[in-house]
Design a protein around this motif. Sequence first.
Motif, PDB file in Angstrom:
ATOM      1  N   GLU A 209      -7.121   8.607   2.062  1.00 42.75           N
ATOM      2  CA  GLU A 209      -5.936   7.746   2.153  1.00 42.75           C
ATOM      3  C   GLU A 209      -5.468   7.597   3.596  1.00 42.75           C
ATOM      4  O   GLU A 209      -4.924   6.561   3.975  1.00 42.75           O
ATOM      5  CB  GLU A 209      -4.812   8.306   1.278  1.00 42.75           C
TER       6      GLU A 209
ATOM      7  N   ARG B   4       1.112   4.083  -2.962  1.00 42.46           N
ATOM      8  CA  ARG B   4       0.604   5.429  -2.698  1.00 42.46           C
ATOM      9  C   ARG B   4       1.700   6.484  -2.722  1.00 42.46           C
ATOM     10  O   ARG B   4       1.463   7.614  -3.145  1.00 42.46           O
ATOM     11  CB  ARG B   4      -0.120   5.457  -1.355  1.00 42.46           C
TER      12      ARG B   4
ATOM     13  N   TYR C  90       0.836  -1.205   0.000  1.00 37.30           N
ATOM     14  CA  TYR C  90       0.000   0.000   0.000  1.00 37.30           C
ATOM     15  C   TYR C  90       0.872   1.257   0.000  1.00 37.30           C
ATOM     16  O   TYR C  90       0.658   2.176  -0.796  1.00 37.30           O
ATOM     17  CB  TYR C  90      -0.912  -0.017   1.227  1.00 37.30           C
TER      18      TYR C  90
ATOM     19  N   ILE D  78      -2.852  12.061  -5.189  1.00 44.18           N
ATOM     20  CA  ILE D  78      -3.658  12.071  -3.966  1.00 44.18           C
ATOM     21  C   ILE D  78      -3.979  13.501  -3.546  1.00 44.18           C
ATOM     22  O   ILE D  78      -5.129  13.833  -3.237  1.00 44.18           O
ATOM     23  CB  ILE D  78      -2.906  11.334  -2.833  1.00 44.18           C
TER      24      ILE D  78
END
Length: 586
Positions: free
Chosen positions: A226, A210, A206, A217
């Motif tokens: 998030e 990310r 993850y 984001i």
Amino acid sequence: MKKQRNVAAKAEKVSLRECLKIYDGIRMPWTQMILGLVLALLGSYAVLQVSDFSGNAVDASGVIPMDKMVVYILTSIAVVLCNTGRYMFAGIAGEKINYALRQKLWHKILVTKQSHYDTDGGESLVSRVTTDCDYASKFYSTVVNIVSLVISTAMYLVALYQINVQMANYVLLFIPVSILLGAGYTVLRFLVAYKVQSKLAASTAYLAERTKDLALIKTNNAQKKEIAEGRKFFKEQYDAQLRFGMVTAVYNVIDSLMQMLSIAIPFLVGAYFVNAGILTIGAIVTFNGLFGNVKGVFNSLITYAGDFKEANGALARITRFFNAEEESLDEGLEIAADAQEDVVFENVTFGYTEQDVVKEFNCKIPKNQVTAIVGTNGSGKSTLFKLMTRLYEPGSGVIRFGETDCGTYSLHSWRRKVCLIAQGSPMMAGTIRENICYGRQDPVSEEELLKVAKLSHVYDFVKDLPNGFDTAVAAGGSNFSGGQKQCIAIARAMMSKADYLLLDEATSNLDVKREKDVMDAMNALMEGRTTVIIAHSLATIRDADHVIVIHNGELEMEGSPAKILKQTDNYLAKMMSRKLDPSTAT
């Protein structure tokens, strides 16, 4: 969802025999491992001498001969040296095993078929290389430690029987109790270790994904989403590690029970024998010291058995991954360097899952021409490129190079012939020079680099950089604009000398000036090459010699742009009718 996770976890477990296969092909550091084992046994023998000295000192009422004192001091020093050397050699052996396994795992990652990553994202492999591999050395060092402890136990038991048979028999009661308690502990360690590693891998995957897309984001106001998503991953990891802490607490309970037994047996039973005049107090002291060593051995055996099962659980995913199907890079025919043929799809069907993306697909990509592939999003355009680069093989049907099945050529040979410029123009961390020359097997001269840089318009911006071609490229090429990255990708394609070019959305999201530079670079790149372009923009397909229209994975039409305009009213015709007069169609 919980039930599915449990099923997945159960499927991941592997047998000991399967787990040991990960060491196939690894040169084991047997010298260091054997030296560590020998030093461990010498240390155990030295401990026997120290225990014997303690009992003799008690019976001698403190009047100890000087030679006995010297032997005691030297033996104590030997124990320290043996233990130091043992851990040093074990550490060296462990790091060598980890190093070798990481190399083997990285090789496996690079040669595993692309289809494997459809179900197992590449990000999760980060934790396998960086974290799970550490358990490889733990696995083997645990085996060495267990062997050492078993031999040491035999040595201690022999010494106990030499002191008194009846008391030594009571010690044997200690063994089944230890085994019973230890078995439950090792099972708990295995189950919890697997979950901890699984949750750690999920968190790592993850974060790896990310952190690559932080700009996405932020610009989409998704920070709160998030943060909440990350909290879920970290909470699961926290819960798993909390369970691991509880298992440690269980071990402490086991250790306390064994400590009680280790006190009860030598002193309660020993008091009876001293009172009966069978043994001296010194013998009881010696017996207690040896029994303490036996207790320590069984404590360690329980710990190592837990380590062994924990390593087995943690290595389960690596073991499964090594069973993934590999690409055969050098197996097959070689393509002649000057070979130029049409690429033909014959009844090709393919799907990433049970649902087909491309269905009974037939088309021809003419050699030495520019072919444009046009279709709506999800129609299968990019899938055709993946099939052409042989990242995937057709489920049925065949892709031919002239009259020959492409699958008969070796992957290395085929991929030297084909160059893909992917959407987004991915770049590697390094320098501009390294990115342009990436994939070239032979050295590149400064003259050739400069020529390619000028043709691709890379030189337009490199000449103004302080370090020129040696300018550092940040991860993902984040310190370059989209147009600059595209020009570098085109330069890389020129360096590859590939005869077949696959261009995926080559001018998407570029401003007018940069689009012109990229198109000029592309025109120079396409000179004398067979080119296939995926595009939605008319600007990138209007000069194509051949057009393939794909819809829902099926061929809708192919031919010249004018011919397609004349014979169909699909969305391509509508898009192009503003630029081409249908009355001129042939």
